[in-house]
Design a protein around this motif. Structure first.
Motif, mmCIF file in Angstrom:
data_model
loop_
_atom_site.group_PDB
_atom_site.id
_atom_site.type_symbol
_atom_site.label_atom_id
_atom_site.label_comp_id
_atom_site.label_asym_id
_atom_site.label_seq_id
_atom_site.Cartn_x
_atom_site.Cartn_y
_atom_site.Cartn_z
ATOM 1 N N ARG A 3 28.735 -23.169 0.100
ATOM 2 C CA ARG A 3 29.085 -23.033 0.936
ATOM 3 C C ARG A 3 27.762 -22.666 1.867
ATOM 4 O O ARG A 3 26.679 -22.742 1.323
ATOM 5 C CB ARG A 3 29.340 -22.049 0.827
ATOM 6 C CG ARG A 3 28.880 -20.476 0.641
ATOM 7 C CD ARG A 3 29.822 -19.863 0.747
ATOM 8 N NE ARG A 3 31.516 -19.272 -0.407
ATOM 9 C CZ ARG A 3 31.469 -18.674 -0.653
ATOM 10 N NH1 ARG A 3 31.810 -17.130 0.588
ATOM 11 N NH2 ARG A 3 32.097 -18.187 -1.460
ATOM 12 N N PRO A 4 28.527 -22.803 2.976
ATOM 13 C CA PRO A 4 26.966 -22.118 4.152
ATOM 14 C C PRO A 4 26.848 -21.257 4.194
ATOM 15 O O PRO A 4 27.499 -20.615 3.606
ATOM 16 C CB PRO A 4 27.912 -23.021 5.213
ATOM 17 C CG PRO A 4 29.188 -23.252 5.442
ATOM 18 C CD PRO A 4 29.494 -23.921 3.573
ATOM 19 N N TYR A 5 25.686 -20.899 4.642
ATOM 20 C CA TYR A 5 25.308 -19.674 5.359
ATOM 21 C C TYR A 5 25.983 -19.450 6.743
ATOM 22 O O TYR A 5 25.851 -20.124 7.646
ATOM 23 C CB TYR A 5 23.856 -19.107 5.475
ATOM 24 C CG TYR A 5 23.086 -19.533 4.103
ATOM 25 C CD1 TYR A 5 22.892 -18.503 3.166
ATOM 26 C CD2 TYR A 5 22.403 -20.890 3.645
ATOM 27 C CE1 TYR A 5 22.273 -18.336 1.593
ATOM 28 C CE2 TYR A 5 21.953 -20.849 2.502
ATOM 29 C CZ TYR A 5 21.654 -20.055 1.438
ATOM 30 O OH TYR A 5 20.645 -20.213 0.428
ATOM 31 N N ARG A 6 26.039 -17.725 6.745
ATOM 32 C CA ARG A 6 26.498 -17.204 8.579
ATOM 33 C C ARG A 6 25.483 -16.108 8.779
ATOM 34 O O ARG A 6 25.655 -15.406 7.518
ATOM 35 C CB ARG A 6 28.094 -16.813 8.646
ATOM 36 C CG ARG A 6 27.427 -16.387 9.734
ATOM 37 C CD ARG A 6 29.411 -16.182 9.919
ATOM 38 N NE ARG A 6 29.898 -15.794 11.242
ATOM 39 C CZ ARG A 6 31.119 -15.606 11.798
ATOM 40 N NH1 ARG A 6 32.581 -15.211 10.419
ATOM 41 N NH2 ARG A 6 31.558 -14.837 12.871
ATOM 42 N N VAL A 7 25.180 -16.393 9.606
ATOM 43 C CA VAL A 7 23.234 -15.190 9.504
ATOM 44 C C VAL A 7 24.404 -14.714 11.038
ATOM 45 O O VAL A 7 25.559 -14.987 11.634
ATOM 46 C CB VAL A 7 22.072 -15.646 10.337
ATOM 47 C CG1 VAL A 7 21.423 -14.381 10.425
ATOM 48 C CG2 VAL A 7 21.530 -16.299 9.434
ATOM 49 N N VAL A 8 24.846 -12.880 10.138
ATOM 50 C CA VAL A 8 25.498 -12.221 11.639
ATOM 51 C C VAL A 8 24.462 -10.655 12.061
ATOM 52 O O VAL A 8 23.897 -10.320 10.755
ATOM 53 C CB VAL A 8 26.202 -11.487 11.303
ATOM 54 C CG1 VAL A 8 27.329 -10.963 12.468
ATOM 55 C CG2 VAL A 8 27.395 -12.755 10.219
ATOM 56 N N ASP A 9 24.715 -10.489 13.140
ATOM 57 C CA ASP A 9 23.546 -9.610 13.619
ATOM 58 C C ASP A 9 24.391 -7.899 13.157
ATOM 59 O O ASP A 9 25.301 -7.852 13.213
ATOM 60 C CB ASP A 9 23.844 -9.385 15.542
ATOM 61 C CG ASP A 9 23.079 -8.091 15.581
ATOM 62 O OD1 ASP A 9 21.901 -7.360 14.739
ATOM 63 O OD2 ASP A 9 22.850 -8.118 17.265
#
Length: 397
Positions: A3-9
């Motif tokens: 699955r993809p990554y999601r970088v979040v502040d």
């Protein structure tokens, strides 16, 4: 399957919360909460292009829902991969000990596992977390935010330095802070050892505390007040603690060698080597300290974590950090860094009597403010810098 990554502040807590909801229940992208710069811009490569990890070409294993980035004690970055099953198993075990699901106040950064787990527990409970927000931890502000909790069961998770500030304020006459402490049905305190004196002061104010032990590799705290929670099992092997159970991380992304060194299988059971010195006595876990936080002073082994716990029992040294300093005669010596003050000879006598002469601090360095990481833990590398200098011979030796 990936699955993809999601970088979040990590400062945008509501975005982290929403992303975790998708990752846990809807098969969304694996969440990477990241502490970003003051300008609020994510590093180049965060979710697409550039040199920072992860890039647009990288994907997470399908079962990974959360990646916690941490430098570790050596400063070498780690990417701890946690599955949805591990996160939810941790939330369920925690609720079982604390008396049920409830509403949480988030007072820790979301890019640390303790902060992220507050959000996971909220999702598991179906409740909306109350968020303290950014900035210096202020007891009065905390009390105001605590007043927003509306559920029948109310919880929060703190590190000892936050608890100490709340207790100091309440004892100093801030009645609303004392009322806020009593408002919680459970307060988890972790990240480092909880000083017995601080705990007694907090409980005298009516706070209901649970001292936790765990790490990113165990999806947060998995031992409460010395007792493993849920199906967690802790054992001692050659003086070091190992942990098994459903909350263990999948390993370290992109680092198979470190994963193999930390996780191993025995008779069909997967174990995590914590690197912590300790033992299990009559079902209770006793943590002595980090195996890498040990010095050899004059040929004798000294556990700095043990020295620190004893030093903090001295009046005025409740915030003390004990670090190693080079010494031309003894090799290394313990040094106390603190905002308080104490008479060195008396402190040395106490430590020498209980832990041996090699453990007695060589000196006390008084500072205006102790350095802390954004997690609230002491910054021991910065404290060691403060302690550096020409080391005197060990007094009284």
């Amino acid at each position: 399957m990936t699955r993809p990554y999601r970088v979040v502040d990590a400062r945008r807590t509501r975005e982290v919360f929403a992303a975790l909801r998708e990752a846990l229940s809807e098969g969304g992208a694996a969440v990477v909460p990241r502490n970003v710069g003051a300008d609020g811009a994510l590093p180049s490569g965060a979710g697409g292009g550039g040199g920072a990890w992860p890039s647009a070409m990288e994907r997470a294993p399908q079962n990974v829902a959360l990646v916690i980035e941490t430098s570790g004690s050596t400063g070498v970055p780690k990417r701890v991969a946690l599955s949805a099953d591990a996160l939810l198993a941790s939330a369920a075990a925690s609720a079982g000990v604390m008396g049920g699901q409830g509403q949480w106040l988030l007072a820790l950064p979301a890019h640390y596992v303790a902060g992220a787990q507050v959000l996971v527990r909220s999702l598991a409970a179906g409740t909306e977390p109350v968020v303290y927000g950014d900035g210096h931890f202020d007891p009065l502000r905390f009390a105001g935010v605590a007043g927003e909790l509306a559920d029948d069961l109310r919880y929060t998770s703190l590190v000892p330095v936050q608890l100490a500030r709340l207790v100091d304020a309440a004892e100093g006459g801030a009645r609303e802070v004392g009322a806020a402490l009593r408002r919680f049905d459970g307060i988890l305190v972790g990240g480092q050892a909880l000083d017995r004196g601080l705990r007694e002061r907090a409980e005298a104010l009516g706070a209901r505390l649970l001292a936790t032990y765990g790490s990113s590799e165990t999806a947060g705290g998995c031992v409460y007040d010395g007792v493993p929670i849920g199906p967690t099992v802790v054992r001692e092997v050659d003086g070091l603690l190992e942990i098994s159970g459903p909350t263990l991380a999948e390993g370290y992304l992109g680092d198979p060698e470190r994963t193999a060194a930390a996780f191993h299988e025995e008779d069909g059971v997967r174990w995590y080597r914590t690197g912590d010195l300790g033992e299990v006595r009559d079902g209770r876990v006793i943590v002595r300290g980090r195996s890498d936080n040990v010095i050899i002073s004059g040929g004798e082994k000294v556990l700095l974590d043990t020295v620190e716990r004893l030093v903090r029992s001295w009046d005025g040294l409740g915030d003390a950090v004990v670090v190693a300093a080079e010494d031309p005669r003894w090799g290394q010596v313990p040094v106390v860094v603190t905002t308080g003050s104490a008479e060195l000879a008396g402190l040395r006598s106490l430590v020498a009597e209980q832990l041996g002469r090699a453990a007695a601090p060589a000196r006390i360095v008084t500072v205006g403010e102790l350095p802390h990481l954004s997690s609230g833990k002491p910054d021991r590398i910065a404290a060691a810098r403060l302690a550096r200098g020409d080391a005197d011979e060990r007094p009284g030796a």
